[in-house]
Design a protein around this motif. Structure first.
Motif, PDB file in Angstrom:
ATOM      1  N   GLY A 280       0.795  -1.314   0.004  1.00 58.74           N
ATOM      2  CA  GLY A 280      -0.092  -0.021  -0.080  1.00 58.74           C
ATOM      3  C   GLY A 280       0.761   1.193  -0.049  1.00 58.74           C
ATOM      4  O   GLY A 280       0.194   2.314   0.284  1.00 58.74           O
ATOM      5  N   ILE A 281       1.976   1.149  -0.385  1.00 54.83           N
ATOM      6  CA  ILE A 281       2.808   2.328  -0.321  1.00 54.83           C
ATOM      7  C   ILE A 281       3.318   2.876  -1.791  1.00 54.83           C
ATOM      8  O   ILE A 281       4.007   1.886  -2.351  1.00 54.83           O
ATOM      9  CB  ILE A 281       4.222   1.964   0.581  1.00 54.83           C
ATOM     10  CG1 ILE A 281       3.898   1.406   1.788  1.00 54.83           C
ATOM     11  CG2 ILE A 281       5.000   3.427   0.561  1.00 54.83           C
ATOM     12  CD1 ILE A 281       3.231   2.616   2.821  1.00 54.83           C
TER      13      ILE A 281
ATOM     14  N   ILE B 108       5.142   7.042   5.453  1.00 57.12           N
ATOM     15  CA  ILE B 108       5.068   5.597   5.559  1.00 57.12           C
ATOM     16  C   ILE B 108       4.103   5.490   6.823  1.00 57.12           C
ATOM     17  O   ILE B 108       4.875   5.961   8.056  1.00 57.12           O
ATOM     18  CB  ILE B 108       5.984   4.609   5.366  1.00 57.12           C
ATOM     19  CG1 ILE B 108       6.942   4.741   4.176  1.00 57.12           C
ATOM     20  CG2 ILE B 108       5.623   3.331   5.709  1.00 57.12           C
ATOM     21  CD1 ILE B 108       7.865   3.991   3.699  1.00 57.12           C
ATOM     22  N   PRO B 109       3.179   4.897   7.081  1.00 55.62           N
ATOM     23  CA  PRO B 109       2.319   4.626   8.220  1.00 55.62           C
ATOM     24  C   PRO B 109       3.218   4.066   9.278  1.00 55.62           C
ATOM     25  O   PRO B 109       3.985   3.173   9.103  1.00 55.62           O
ATOM     26  CB  PRO B 109       1.053   3.899   7.486  1.00 55.62           C
ATOM     27  CG  PRO B 109       1.010   4.387   6.363  1.00 55.62           C
ATOM     28  CD  PRO B 109       2.355   4.409   5.864  1.00 55.62           C
ATOM     29  N   ASP B 110       2.835   4.147  10.391  1.00 47.50           N
ATOM     30  CA  ASP B 110       3.687   3.783  11.464  1.00 47.50           C
ATOM     31  C   ASP B 110       3.395   1.982  11.668  1.00 47.50           C
ATOM     32  O   ASP B 110       4.283   1.309  12.220  1.00 47.50           O
ATOM     33  CB  ASP B 110       3.420   4.150  12.840  1.00 47.50           C
ATOM     34  CG  ASP B 110       4.119   5.462  13.012  1.00 47.50           C
ATOM     35  OD1 ASP B 110       4.966   5.875  12.396  1.00 47.50           O
ATOM     36  OD2 ASP B 110       3.780   6.334  13.852  1.00 47.50           O
TER      37      ASP B 110
ATOM     38  N   LYS C  91       8.514  -0.591  11.268  1.00 45.87           N
ATOM     39  CA  LYS C  91       9.626   0.543  10.862  1.00 45.87           C
ATOM     40  C   LYS C  91      10.702   0.725  11.979  1.00 45.87           C
ATOM     41  O   LYS C  91      11.761   1.144  11.532  1.00 45.87           O
ATOM     42  CB  LYS C  91       8.737   1.734  10.714  1.00 45.87           C
ATOM     43  CG  LYS C  91       7.944   1.812   9.486  1.00 45.87           C
ATOM     44  CD  LYS C  91       7.089   3.244   9.349  1.00 45.87           C
ATOM     45  CE  LYS C  91       8.155   4.399   9.080  1.00 45.87           C
ATOM     46  NZ  LYS C  91       7.458   5.655   9.074  1.00 45.87           N
ATOM     47  N   ASP C  92      10.492   0.414  13.136  1.00 49.44           N
ATOM     48  CA  ASP C  92      11.328   0.697  14.297  1.00 49.44           C
ATOM     49  C   ASP C  92      12.635  -0.371  13.878  1.00 49.44           C
ATOM     50  O   ASP C  92      13.621  -0.013  14.614  1.00 49.44           O
ATOM     51  CB  ASP C  92      11.164   0.658  15.472  1.00 49.44           C
ATOM     52  CG  ASP C  92      10.297  -0.550  15.862  1.00 49.44           C
ATOM     53  OD1 ASP C  92      10.029  -1.258  14.899  1.00 49.44           O
ATOM     54  OD2 ASP C  92      10.099  -0.956  16.950  1.00 49.44           O
ATOM     55  N   ASP C  93      12.613  -1.313  13.258  1.00 50.62           N
ATOM     56  CA  ASP C  93      13.562  -2.067  12.841  1.00 50.62           C
ATOM     57  C   ASP C  93      14.334  -1.948  11.688  1.00 50.62           C
ATOM     58  O   ASP C  93      15.290  -2.649  11.206  1.00 50.62           O
ATOM     59  CB  ASP C  93      13.094  -3.790  12.677  1.00 50.62           C
ATOM     60  CG  ASP C  93      12.840  -4.199  14.041  1.00 50.62           C
ATOM     61  OD1 ASP C  93      13.478  -4.105  15.023  1.00 50.62           O
ATOM     62  OD2 ASP C  93      11.483  -4.661  14.295  1.00 50.62           O
ATOM     63  N   PHE C  94      14.194  -0.497  11.175  1.00 52.22           N
ATOM     64  CA  PHE C  94      14.903  -0.190   9.762  1.00 52.22           C
ATOM     65  C   PHE C  94      16.035   0.655  10.134  1.00 52.22           C
ATOM     66  O   PHE C  94      15.808   1.619  11.142  1.00 52.22           O
ATOM     67  CB  PHE C  94      13.971   0.398   8.987  1.00 52.22           C
ATOM     68  CG  PHE C  94      13.213  -0.819   8.020  1.00 52.22           C
ATOM     69  CD1 PHE C  94      13.635  -0.744   6.743  1.00 52.22           C
ATOM     70  CD2 PHE C  94      12.527  -1.350   8.632  1.00 52.22           C
ATOM     71  CE1 PHE C  94      12.669  -1.511   5.940  1.00 52.22           C
ATOM     72  CE2 PHE C  94      11.746  -2.398   7.919  1.00 52.22           C
ATOM     73  CZ  PHE C  94      12.023  -2.498   6.475  1.00 52.22           C
TER      74      PHE C  94
END
Length: 528
Positions: free
Chosen positions: A498-499, A508-510, A521-524
């Motif tokens: 969906g991006i 990008i949504p959380d 996302k916090d793992d990027f």
């Protein structure tokens, strides 16, 4: 932000969080939406965090209830099996194609439940029906598919592209355009003298669990045969629930194919402290029965009295249907990187499939296989690539995470151990790290250790969707997944997630997750 109908699947074990049901045992009331769950909540089955879940958007109005009693004459795409593999590929297909005609054939009722929960359900005091998350009718409606329940596939005629079916003693046939085999595996039971005297149980599905649970009375003594991953999980679960457990295995320590001896001995000590008696390096040579009950004689003369026996000595892929149809089989149904068999119209995944990396009877590779297969079946041929995929072992007596080296690898373990925690790394003879095991609080090192490991199935070329060497926009920041090394490139976006192409990272949504491994996302990490 998710809506009230969005469910989330655990990428480690396949358990699905449904807001309508919540997780009362974990303090999450029914009706709690995903974004309102505390960040320190963990999966009730395997213990991973929220960042390891992937959104599965419901489509409740896609189709009317489809669980028809009448078998249709033709189906565009047929999936045989309604376990995690079958439903995973159906979900992935529906994300990509809302109109594809999909039929699932299953011997059971098509209920959705988390199979990994079977090995820790006693401690949670779950009855079989407590673990059903959705029935077949609900799944048929949500996914817009037909589910033919209570039906056995007797054979595959590849020449006419037909399946021979049997339901309630009546035979019928169903034509297919393309066929997906998600057949699973059967538990092994090794023959032993006097076995006819003992009703040896196995627990491989929800119906097995229902029968097993009904057999047991409080305080019963269980003879548990096998100290592999599932055997140790059952042992921990049963002693926690108040049963006596004697575990027997010919290996010198439990999980011998996955752990070095030092950590295996730590697990033995932990299980014995919890109340399990471990007979390692021993085998059952005969069963006897007398007025005092059942007993097993071990190869060293030890007599173990017991009330019920449970076998957990591994699985055998279900390949008979494929073999009889002329498909290539060895330990499993042989598939290529597209999950395709030697018949271009027939595919296989999950426990029954033998990939280039061998049999992969774990949840994470199964989910990756389902995504790749869905891409290929919807016209975007995509090869399977797998990063190192650690496995969570559900033994609360000693929490474990294992990332085993390749079968038959020539090398050695190095172990750092203190008290009830340990880090072990397997190195090949040239010093290359190819596996690890973590115990106790050291399990928190899972992600950093996984980054050090080689891919389970490396990318073959730069055309693969999941390769890390993707093209990068000159003026945009890219982000690399710390878990699997997937790179998000704003120029390409993630259309399947969906991006849209051109979406910068900050927009990008959380609740977006890595399309390869499901990390959040916090793992990027930003990369230039």
């Amino acid at each position: 932000m998710s809506d009230s109908t969005s469910t989330y699947i655990c990428n480690a074990c396949g358990w699905v969080y449904d807001p309508q049901q919540g997780d009362p045992d974990g303090g999450i009331a029914p009706g709690t939406r995903w974004e309102y769950i505390p960040d320190d909540w963990v999966c009730p089955v395997c213990g991973v965090g929220k960042e390891d879940f992937e959104c599965v958007t419901k489509k409740p109005d896609m189709a009317e209830e489809n669980n028809s009693e009448q078998v249709q004459a033709t189906a565009s795409l047929v999936i045989v099996g309604s376990g995690l593999a079958g439903y995973a590929v159906a979900r992935e297909l529906r994300k990509r194609d809302t109109s594809l005609d999909i039929t699932i054939i299953t011997r059971d009722g098509g209920e959705v439940y988390s199979k990994p929960m079977l090995s820790n359900a006693f401690a949670r005091k779950h009855q079989a029906d407590d673990m059903i998350q959705k029935d077949g009718n609900t799944m048929a409606k949500e996914l817009g598919i037909e589910i033919i329940a209570g039906t056995t596939v007797l054979g595959i005629d590849r020449n006419t592209q037909q399946l021979m079916l049997q339901k309630n003693g009546e035979n019928s046939s169903l034509s297919y355009g393309r066929l997906v085999l998600a057949l699973g595996a059967d538990p092994r039971i090794f023959p032993v003298e006097g076995q006819q005297l003992v009703d040896i149980s196995t627990v491989n599905d929800l119906d097995d669990y229902r029968v097993w649970r009904e057999k047991l009375n409080p305080g019963d003594h269980i003879l548990l045969i096998g100290a592999g991953l599932i055997g140790c999980e059952f042992a921990n679960d049963l002693v926690t629930a108040g049963y006596q457990v004697s575990m027997v295995d010919p290996a010198a320590w439990p999980l011998a194919r996955l752990l070095p001896e030092q950590i295996g001995n730590m697990l033995v000590d932990a299980l014995q402290r919890a109340g399990c008696k471990a007979h390692m390096g021993r085998t059952v040579i005969r069963y006897t029965a007398n007025e005092s009950g059942l007993q097993a004689e071990l190869d060293n003369g030890t007599i173990v009295k017991f009330d019920h026996a449970l076998s957990a000595v591994g699985l055998v892929a279900r390949v008979d249907l494929a073999r009889e149809a002329g498909l290539d089989v060895q330990a499993g149904i042989i598939v290529d990187r597209f999950m395709r068999t030697n018949d271009p119209l027939i595919f296989a995944l999950g426990d029954c499939a033998q990939t280039e990396a061998g049999l992969l009877p774990f949840i994470a590779p199964l989910l990756a296989e389902s995504r790749v297969l869905a891409e290929t079946l919807t016209g975007n041929e995509t090869k399977l690539q797998l990063p190192a995929m650690p496995v969570v072992v559900k033994t609360p007596a000693l929490p474990l995470i294992v990332c085993p080296p390749p079968v038959g690898a020539d090398g050695y373990w190095t172990v750092e151990q203190s008290n009830d925690e340990a880090v072990a790394v397997f190195q090949s003879q040239d010093g290359t790290e190819t596996g690890f095991a973590l115990a106790g609080k050291k399990t928190e090192l899972q992600k950093s250790m996984a980054k050090r490991m080689p891919d389970l199935l490396p990318a073959e070329d730069a055309t693969l969707e999941s390769v890390t060497e993707v093209s990068k926009a000159d003026d945009a920041q890219n982000y690399e997944c710390d878990v699997c090394s997937y790179i998000y490139d704003p120029a390409e976006g993630d259309p399947d997630g969906g991006i849209a192409p051109g979406t910068p990272w900050e927009d990008i949504p959380d609740d977006w997750v890595c399309p390869v491994c499901g990390a959040g996302k916090d793992d990027f990490t930003a990369v230039s």
